[in-house]
Write a protein that holds these residues in place. Structure first.
Motif, PDB file in Angstrom:
ATOM      1  N   TYR A  74     -13.463   3.267 -16.504  1.00  0.00           N
ATOM      2  CA  TYR A  74     -12.058   2.921 -16.275  1.00  0.00           C
ATOM      3  C   TYR A  74     -11.962   2.254 -14.910  1.00  0.00           C
ATOM      4  N   VAL A  75     -11.121   1.243 -14.823  1.00  0.00           N
ATOM      5  CA  VAL A  75     -10.910   0.529 -13.566  1.00  0.00           C
ATOM      6  C   VAL A  75      -9.442   0.645 -13.196  1.00  0.00           C
ATOM      7  N   VAL A  76      -9.181   1.065 -11.960  1.00  0.00           N
ATOM      8  CA  VAL A  76      -7.817   1.172 -11.443  1.00  0.00           C
ATOM      9  C   VAL A  76      -7.552  -0.049 -10.567  1.00  0.00           C
ATOM     10  N   TYR A  77      -6.394  -0.650 -10.768  1.00  0.00           N
ATOM     11  CA  TYR A  77      -6.033  -1.818  -9.968  1.00  0.00           C
ATOM     12  C   TYR A  77      -4.535  -1.802  -9.671  1.00  0.00           C
ATOM     13  N   SER A  78      -4.137  -2.657  -8.747  1.00  0.00           N
ATOM     14  CA  SER A  78      -2.735  -2.770  -8.348  1.00  0.00           C
ATOM     15  C   SER A  78      -2.168  -4.092  -8.865  1.00  0.00           C
ATOM     16  N   THR A  79      -1.052  -4.018  -9.571  1.00  0.00           N
ATOM     17  CA  THR A  79      -0.413  -5.238 -10.068  1.00  0.00           C
ATOM     18  C   THR A  79       0.229  -6.024  -8.926  1.00  0.00           C
ATOM     19  N   LEU A  80       0.373  -5.383  -7.774  1.00  0.00           N
ATOM     20  CA  LEU A  80       0.921  -6.053  -6.595  1.00  0.00           C
ATOM     21  C   LEU A  80      -0.021  -7.162  -6.121  1.00  0.00           C
ATOM     22  N   ASN A  81      -1.329  -6.961  -6.313  1.00  0.00           N
ATOM     23  CA  ASN A  81      -2.330  -7.886  -5.775  1.00  0.00           C
ATOM     24  C   ASN A  81      -3.272  -8.479  -6.815  1.00  0.00           C
ATOM     25  N   THR A  82      -3.098  -8.129  -8.077  1.00  0.00           N
ATOM     26  CA  THR A  82      -4.020  -8.561  -9.118  1.00  0.00           C
ATOM     27  C   THR A  82      -3.254  -9.221 -10.253  1.00  0.00           C
ATOM     28  N   GLU A  83      -3.789 -10.331 -10.739  1.00  0.00           N
ATOM     29  CA  GLU A  83      -3.209 -10.978 -11.914  1.00  0.00           C
ATOM     30  C   GLU A  83      -3.559 -10.108 -13.124  1.00  0.00           C
TER      31      GLU A  83
END
Length: 131
Positions: A74-83
Motif C-alpha cells: 500500500y502506498v500513502v500519498y497526499s492529494t495536496l502535492n500529488t496528481e
C-alpha cells in the motif's frame, strides 16, 4: 546410404528441430523486470511529498499484485502535492506488470499484506495498519 549414416542424419535433424523450437525468455523477463522497477521508481518519486493540512488529503493506493490475489503493498500519498490520476495510472500499470510477472515466473507469494489507513498527523500523511 548406410544404416549408420542414415541414423546420424536422423539424430542430427531431430536435434536441430528441438533446438530451433527453444525460445529464450531471459530478454522478456529482464525487460518486464526493468519496466516494473521503472514504474515503481516513478510512483515513489511522484508520491514522495506527503505533506498535508487535513486527513481528507491523505489517500491510500493498492499497488502490485500478489500471486494469490490482493496488492503487494500500500502506498500513502497526499492529494495536496500529488496528481491523483497519474498516481492511480502508475499503480494500475504496476498491478498489470506484477500480474504478468507472476504468471510468467509462476510465483506463489501468499504472504498477507495488511490494509492501511492514511491520516494527516503533524502535517504529514502517515499510514496505520488496520488489524
Amino acid at each position: 546410404m548406410s544404416r549408420l549414416s542414415y541414423f546420424k542424419c536422423l539424430v542430427t535433424t531431430a536435434c536441430l528441430m528441438i533446438v530451433s523450437g527453444c525460445v529464450s525468455t531471459t530478454d522478456s523477463a529482464t525487460t518486464g523486470s526493468a519496466s516494473l522497477d521503472k514504474s515503481n521508481s516513478a510512483l515513489n518519486e511522484l508520491v514522495q511529498d506527503t505533506s498535508c493540512t487535513a486527513s481528507f488529503q491523505c489517500k491510500v493506493l493498492e499497488v502490485g499484485q500478489r500471486a494469490c490475489g490482493g496488492p503487494s503493498r500500500y502506498v500513502v500519498y497526499s492529494t495536496l502535492n500529488t496528481e491523483q490520476e497519474k498516481a492511480e495510472q502508475l499503480a494500475q500499470q504496476i498491478n498489470a506488470l506484477e500480474a504478468d510477472n507472476n504468471k510468467s515466473n509462476g510465483l506463489t507469494d501468499c504472504l498477507p499484506v495488511l490494509p492501511v489507513q492514511a491520516l494527516c498527523i503533524s502535517q504529514t500523511c502517515q499510514s496505520f495498519e488496520l488489524k
